[in-house]
Design an enzyme around this catalytic site. Sequence first.
Site, PDB file in Angstrom:
ATOM      1  N   TYR A  36      -4.849  -8.530  -2.150  1.00 35.10           N
ATOM      2  CA  TYR A  36      -5.089  -8.011  -0.804  1.00 35.10           C
ATOM      3  C   TYR A  36      -6.195  -6.985  -0.837  1.00 35.10           C
ATOM      4  O   TYR A  36      -6.625  -6.538  -1.906  1.00 35.10           O
ATOM      5  CB  TYR A  36      -3.804  -7.377  -0.228  1.00 35.10           C
ATOM      6  N   GLU A 182      -3.934   7.414 -12.179  1.00 25.74           N
ATOM      7  CA  GLU A 182      -4.341   7.197 -10.785  1.00 25.74           C
ATOM      8  C   GLU A 182      -3.135   7.460  -9.906  1.00 25.74           C
ATOM      9  O   GLU A 182      -2.035   7.730 -10.394  1.00 25.74           O
ATOM     10  CB  GLU A 182      -4.911   5.787 -10.554  1.00 25.74           C
TER      11      GLU A 182
HETATM   12  C1  PLP Z   1      -3.368   1.773  -6.988  1.00 24.91           C
HETATM   13  C2  PLP Z   1      -4.592   2.117  -6.224  1.00 24.91           C
HETATM   14  N1  PLP Z   1      -5.562   2.826  -6.824  1.00 24.91           N
HETATM   15  C3  PLP Z   1      -6.683   3.184  -6.173  1.00 24.91           C
HETATM   16  C4  PLP Z   1      -6.880   2.843  -4.835  1.00 24.91           C
HETATM   17  C5  PLP Z   1      -8.148   3.258  -4.128  1.00 24.91           C
HETATM   18  O1  PLP Z   1      -8.991   2.141  -3.961  1.00 24.91           O
HETATM   19  P1  PLP Z   1     -10.082   2.087  -2.810  1.00 24.91           P
HETATM   20  O2  PLP Z   1     -10.922   3.313  -2.958  1.00 24.91           O
HETATM   21  O3  PLP Z   1     -10.852   0.851  -3.109  1.00 24.91           O
HETATM   22  O4  PLP Z   1      -9.357   2.043  -1.517  1.00 24.91           O
HETATM   23  C6  PLP Z   1      -5.904   2.102  -4.173  1.00 24.91           C
HETATM   24  C7  PLP Z   1      -6.102   1.725  -2.768  1.00 24.91           C
HETATM   25  O5  PLP Z   1      -5.215   1.321  -2.091  1.00 24.91           O
HETATM   26  C8  PLP Z   1      -4.743   1.719  -4.891  1.00 24.91           C
HETATM   27  O6  PLP Z   1      -3.781   0.998  -4.279  1.00 24.91           O
END
Ligand code: PLP
Length: 288
Positions: A36, A182
């Site tokens: 997704y 993260e």
């Molecule tokens: C596990 C995880 N890490 C990092 C991110 C950040 O990603 P992005 O900057 O592409 O939204 C998300 C975004 O939903 C995420 O689900």
Amino acid sequence: MNAMPQWAFVNNEFRPFSEAALPIEDRGTQFGDGVYEVARVYRGTMFGLEDHVQRMLQGAAVIEIEHKWTVDSLRTIFKELIARNDQQDGIVYWQLTRGTAPRNHVFPHGVEANLMAYTRDYPNLSASWENGIKVIVTKDIRWLMCHVKSVNLLPNVLAKDAAARQGAGEALFEREGFGVIEGGSSNVFMIKDGVLKTPPLSHHILPGITRSYVLQLAAAAGIPAEEAYFGRQELVAADEVFITSTGIEVMPVVEVAEAVIGNGAPGPLTRTLQQAYEGKISETTGGR
Ligand SMILES: Cc1ncc(COP(=O)(O)O)c(C=O)c1O
């Protein structure tokens, strides 16, 4: 705020949102067998769309979902969805699953992948951007393909709900041997003595689109940056901490696991990067 959208895209057609539904044996529903994306819409324009679609195409390739979609065909659908829903400010959510087939763990073949997409309003986070948020730290119980944005989000859901119950805005995952890696739905950054640090890309984290933009903006602003691991102790001793994602953008963190970061207010380099990110939004979409 958060009024129900009028239209969704499902099974190759636009359907009224209230009637749109996935089949019972959609493999995303039964097995989490899909990927997704969430992209932001500012002033009716998608932000970073190509990067989001590329990440989804890569993820779909890793888990071998066969499908017909391309950057151009997806852009056309999302544009129409945004127009139909008159979605000025919000998100586009889409997911691509391995299609519908009689329940069996083994991949079905010759089955069309299911694409589902819709738009939603997104809350105004001004107060949090201004004051920062607190986060908890929790054990990373996820799998070893976190670089694939799969619809399997149960560990993230559990961690983020635990955070919410403790009055925190995010849960940071701590992975044995790698440190704080993260967030439940964000990437993490710390700043110490003027140097920006974020964990390197690996199969333990999602390659965040916002993360990559922030690293580019930091380089342009002359802020030295390192992609390196850090543990909880190092994080708590940071001068500044922030997390990033498509939705929360550059979010200052002022408390980690009940320890106050810096003087308890968003720091100057976080502010610089927030402003730079705002500039990038304005340049590409005309602003909020
Ligand atoms: C596990 C995880 N890490 C990092 C991110 C950040 O990603 P992005 O900057 O592409 O939204 C998300 C975004 O939903 C995420 O689900």
